[in-house]
Design a protein around this motif. Sequence first.
Motif, PDB file in Angstrom:
ATOM      1  N   VAL A   1      -3.234   7.625   8.338  1.00 54.47           N
ATOM      2  CA  VAL A   1      -2.490   6.945   9.399  1.00 54.47           C
ATOM      3  C   VAL A   1      -2.428   5.450   9.111  1.00 54.47           C
ATOM      4  CG1 VAL A   1      -2.390   6.447  11.875  1.00 54.47           C
ATOM      5  CG2 VAL A   1      -3.234   8.670  11.088  1.00 54.47           C
ATOM      6  N   THR A   2      -1.270   4.843   9.367  1.00 49.12           N
ATOM      7  CA  THR A   2      -1.127   3.393   9.272  1.00 49.12           C
ATOM      8  C   THR A   2      -0.157   2.932  10.348  1.00 49.12           C
ATOM      9  OG1 THR A   2      -0.741   1.545   7.748  1.00 49.12           O
ATOM     10  CG2 THR A   2       0.836   3.353   7.673  1.00 49.12           C
ATOM     11  N   ILE A   3       0.004   1.614  10.460  1.00 49.39           N
ATOM     12  CA  ILE A   3       0.974   1.041  11.387  1.00 49.39           C
ATOM     13  C   ILE A   3       1.996   0.263  10.573  1.00 49.39           C
ATOM     14  CG2 ILE A   3      -0.399  -1.051  11.788  1.00 49.39           C
ATOM     15  CD1 ILE A   3       0.618  -0.954  14.729  1.00 49.39           C
ATOM     16  N   GLU A   4       3.254   0.317  10.994  1.00 48.28           N
ATOM     17  CA  GLU A   4       4.274  -0.393  10.234  1.00 48.28           C
ATOM     18  C   GLU A   4       4.030  -1.908  10.301  1.00 48.28           C
ATOM     19  OE1 GLU A   4       8.019   0.722  11.981  1.00 48.28           O
ATOM     20  OE2 GLU A   4       7.569  -0.271  13.858  1.00 48.28           O
ATOM     21  N   THR A   5       4.374  -2.676   9.215  1.00 48.71           N
ATOM     22  CA  THR A   5       5.117  -2.185   8.069  1.00 48.71           C
ATOM     23  C   THR A   5       4.379  -2.410   6.746  1.00 48.71           C
ATOM     24  OG1 THR A   5       6.262  -4.312   7.900  1.00 48.71           O
ATOM     25  CG2 THR A   5       7.377  -2.586   9.134  1.00 48.71           C
ATOM     26  N   LYS A   6       3.609  -3.506   6.646  1.00 50.19           N
ATOM     27  CA  LYS A   6       3.052  -3.867   5.345  1.00 50.19           C
ATOM     28  C   LYS A   6       1.986  -2.897   4.856  1.00 50.19           C
ATOM     29  CE  LYS A   6       4.021  -8.830   5.480  1.00 50.19           C
ATOM     30  NZ  LYS A   6       3.441 -10.190   5.450  1.00 50.19           N
TER      31      LYS A   6
ATOM     32  N   ALA B   1      -0.936   2.938   2.390  1.00 52.06           N
ATOM     33  CA  ALA B   1      -1.252   4.205   3.046  1.00 52.06           C
ATOM     34  C   ALA B   1      -0.530   5.370   2.377  1.00 52.06           C
ATOM     35  CB  ALA B   1      -0.888   4.133   4.529  1.00 52.06           C
ATOM     36  N   LEU B   2       0.708   5.137   1.954  1.00 57.28           N
ATOM     37  CA  LEU B   2       1.478   6.195   1.295  1.00 57.28           C
ATOM     38  C   LEU B   2       0.812   6.616  -0.007  1.00 57.28           C
ATOM     39  CD1 LEU B   2       3.996   7.977   1.106  1.00 57.28           C
ATOM     40  CD2 LEU B   2       5.181   6.060   0.013  1.00 57.28           C
ATOM     41  N   MET B   3       0.347   5.654  -0.790  1.00 63.14           N
ATOM     42  CA  MET B   3      -0.307   5.980  -2.054  1.00 63.14           C
ATOM     43  C   MET B   3      -1.676   6.615  -1.828  1.00 63.14           C
ATOM     44  SD  MET B   3       1.766   5.489  -4.412  1.00 63.14           S
ATOM     45  CE  MET B   3       3.268   4.605  -4.849  1.00 63.14           C
ATOM     46  N   THR B   4      -2.333   6.238  -0.738  1.00 62.84           N
ATOM     47  CA  THR B   4      -3.588   6.903  -0.382  1.00 62.84           C
ATOM     48  C   THR B   4      -3.319   8.360  -0.021  1.00 62.84           C
ATOM     49  OG1 THR B   4      -4.477   4.817   0.482  1.00 62.84           O
ATOM     50  CG2 THR B   4      -5.603   6.841   1.133  1.00 62.84           C
ATOM     51  N   ALA B   5      -2.274   8.578   0.764  1.00 61.15           N
ATOM     52  CA  ALA B   5      -1.897   9.940   1.143  1.00 61.15           C
ATOM     53  C   ALA B   5      -1.516  10.756  -0.085  1.00 61.15           C
ATOM     54  CB  ALA B   5      -0.738   9.896   2.139  1.00 61.15           C
ATOM     55  N   LYS B   6      -0.826  10.135  -1.028  1.00 52.37           N
ATOM     56  CA  LYS B   6      -0.436  10.836  -2.257  1.00 52.37           C
ATOM     57  C   LYS B   6      -1.665  11.248  -3.062  1.00 52.37           C
ATOM     58  CE  LYS B   6       2.357  10.283  -6.476  1.00 52.37           C
ATOM     59  NZ  LYS B   6       1.281  10.576  -7.437  1.00 52.37           N
TER      60      LYS B   6
ATOM     61  N   VAL C   1      -7.823   9.351   8.582  1.00 53.97           N
ATOM     62  CA  VAL C   1      -8.331   8.057   8.122  1.00 53.97           C
ATOM     63  C   VAL C   1      -7.213   7.034   8.325  1.00 53.97           C
ATOM     64  CG1 VAL C   1      -9.999   8.955   6.472  1.00 53.97           C
ATOM     65  CG2 VAL C   1      -7.647   8.534   5.728  1.00 53.97           C
ATOM     66  N   ILE C   2      -7.597   5.812   8.609  1.00 56.03           N
ATOM     67  CA  ILE C   2      -6.652   4.724   8.845  1.00 56.03           C
ATOM     68  C   ILE C   2      -6.646   3.799   7.631  1.00 56.03           C
ATOM     69  CG2 ILE C   2      -6.192   2.670  10.238  1.00 56.03           C
ATOM     70  CD1 ILE C   2      -7.428   4.147  12.625  1.00 56.03           C
ATOM     71  N   VAL C   3      -5.456   3.412   7.183  1.00 53.34           N
ATOM     72  CA  VAL C   3      -5.315   2.472   6.068  1.00 53.34           C
ATOM     73  C   VAL C   3      -4.373   1.354   6.493  1.00 53.34           C
ATOM     74  CG1 VAL C   3      -4.441   2.149   3.721  1.00 53.34           C
ATOM     75  CG2 VAL C   3      -5.769   4.193   4.280  1.00 53.34           C
TER      76      VAL C   3
ATOM     77  N   LEU D   1     -12.156   9.310  10.874  1.00 58.91           N
ATOM     78  CA  LEU D   1     -13.260   9.424   9.921  1.00 58.91           C
ATOM     79  C   LEU D   1     -13.606   8.099   9.263  1.00 58.91           C
ATOM     80  CD1 LEU D   1     -11.986  12.687   8.196  1.00 58.91           C
ATOM     81  CD2 LEU D   1     -13.669  12.518  10.030  1.00 58.91           C
ATOM     82  N   GLY D   2     -12.613   7.220   9.139  1.00 54.95           N
ATOM     83  CA  GLY D   2     -12.866   5.947   8.484  1.00 54.95           C
ATOM     84  C   GLY D   2     -11.642   5.052   8.530  1.00 54.95           C
ATOM     85  N   ILE D   3     -11.874   3.773   8.249  1.00 54.11           N
ATOM     86  CA  ILE D   3     -10.810   2.769   8.216  1.00 54.11           C
ATOM     87  C   ILE D   3     -10.897   2.030   6.887  1.00 54.11           C
ATOM     88  CG2 ILE D   3      -9.874   0.683   9.290  1.00 54.11           C
ATOM     89  CD1 ILE D   3     -11.225   1.578  11.906  1.00 54.11           C
ATOM     90  N   GLY D   4      -9.774   1.906   6.198  1.00 51.28           N
ATOM     91  CA  GLY D   4      -9.729   1.167   4.945  1.00 51.28           C
ATOM     92  C   GLY D   4      -8.714   0.044   5.021  1.00 51.28           C
ATOM     93  N   VAL D   5      -9.100  -1.147   4.569  1.00 53.87           N
ATOM     94  CA  VAL D   5      -8.178  -2.287   4.539  1.00 53.87           C
ATOM     95  C   VAL D   5      -8.251  -2.948   3.168  1.00 53.87           C
ATOM     96  CG1 VAL D   5      -8.246  -2.742   7.010  1.00 53.87           C
ATOM     97  CG2 VAL D   5      -9.913  -3.854   5.522  1.00 53.87           C
TER      98      VAL D   5
END
Length: 271
Positions: free
Chosen positions: A136-141, A146-151, A201-203, A228-232
């Motif tokens: 999960v992420t919030i738009e936009t940057k 997050a997309l590459m993490t999901a991939k 997970v949040i990115v 489960l976790g947050i990544g920045v």
Amino acid sequence: MEKWRRTERITVITKYILDRPNELISLNNFTELFQAAKSSISEDISIVRDVFQQFGFGRIETLAGAGGGMIYFPQISGKNRDDFLKEVAFKIANPNRILPGGFLYMTDIIFDARTAQKVGEIFAQHFAAMEPQYVVTIETKGIPLALMTAKALNRPLVIIRDGSRVTEGSAVSLNYVTGSSRQIRTMSLSRRALPIESRVVIVDDFMKAGGTAKGMVELLLEFKSEVLGIGVLIDTKTPEKKLVEEYYSLLKLEEVNEEKKQILIEPYLVK
């Protein structure tokens, strides 16, 4: 019947598993494709596994039995991880990135495909054992990261909207207070975007006080999700106490000095 050489089989197997990370792949896929015995395919996979391990490309696990197969887990070695983060920190430290108000221009870095992919692999390596069902992420940057993490995790991406959209249908909205500027903003998530009681997970790209991250956690609780976790990618040195207690950051922004045209940023290195 065409006879496939081992080098050809290994090339195809490597491409196949790279496109399907964190997914159980049956050996039958390859025995049928190559018309080869399982023993031969197992030897091919052993070669790929050893090379991946030697060069730090990731980990391949094999599962025995009728329902067995193999799973590829993308990984980046500690040295490669640290070298990459040092490179990113060096790019961000360019004083030409300083904007009025002490902000930094980072769009070109975040939206660079290679950078986003590497960051995604690092996050995926950190979160994989938690077995998330969604990223999960919030738009936009934060979207590229997050997309590459999901991939890399082979999981769907869910994007929280900054505001509300009529095109999203029925949605859950939440007012939240940004931790740094103390502004009241609204985020929303379509009810169709995320099943109830999902493991997520949040990115995101940046965390200062953690107000946005806290808002995302509270919004996800409306879906009874387990965060489960947050990544920045980057967190700031100040304020030291964030509005979220636990998170995983790759770079620490210590100072942006507009007068001296100086940016102090350091990577969190593997201990």
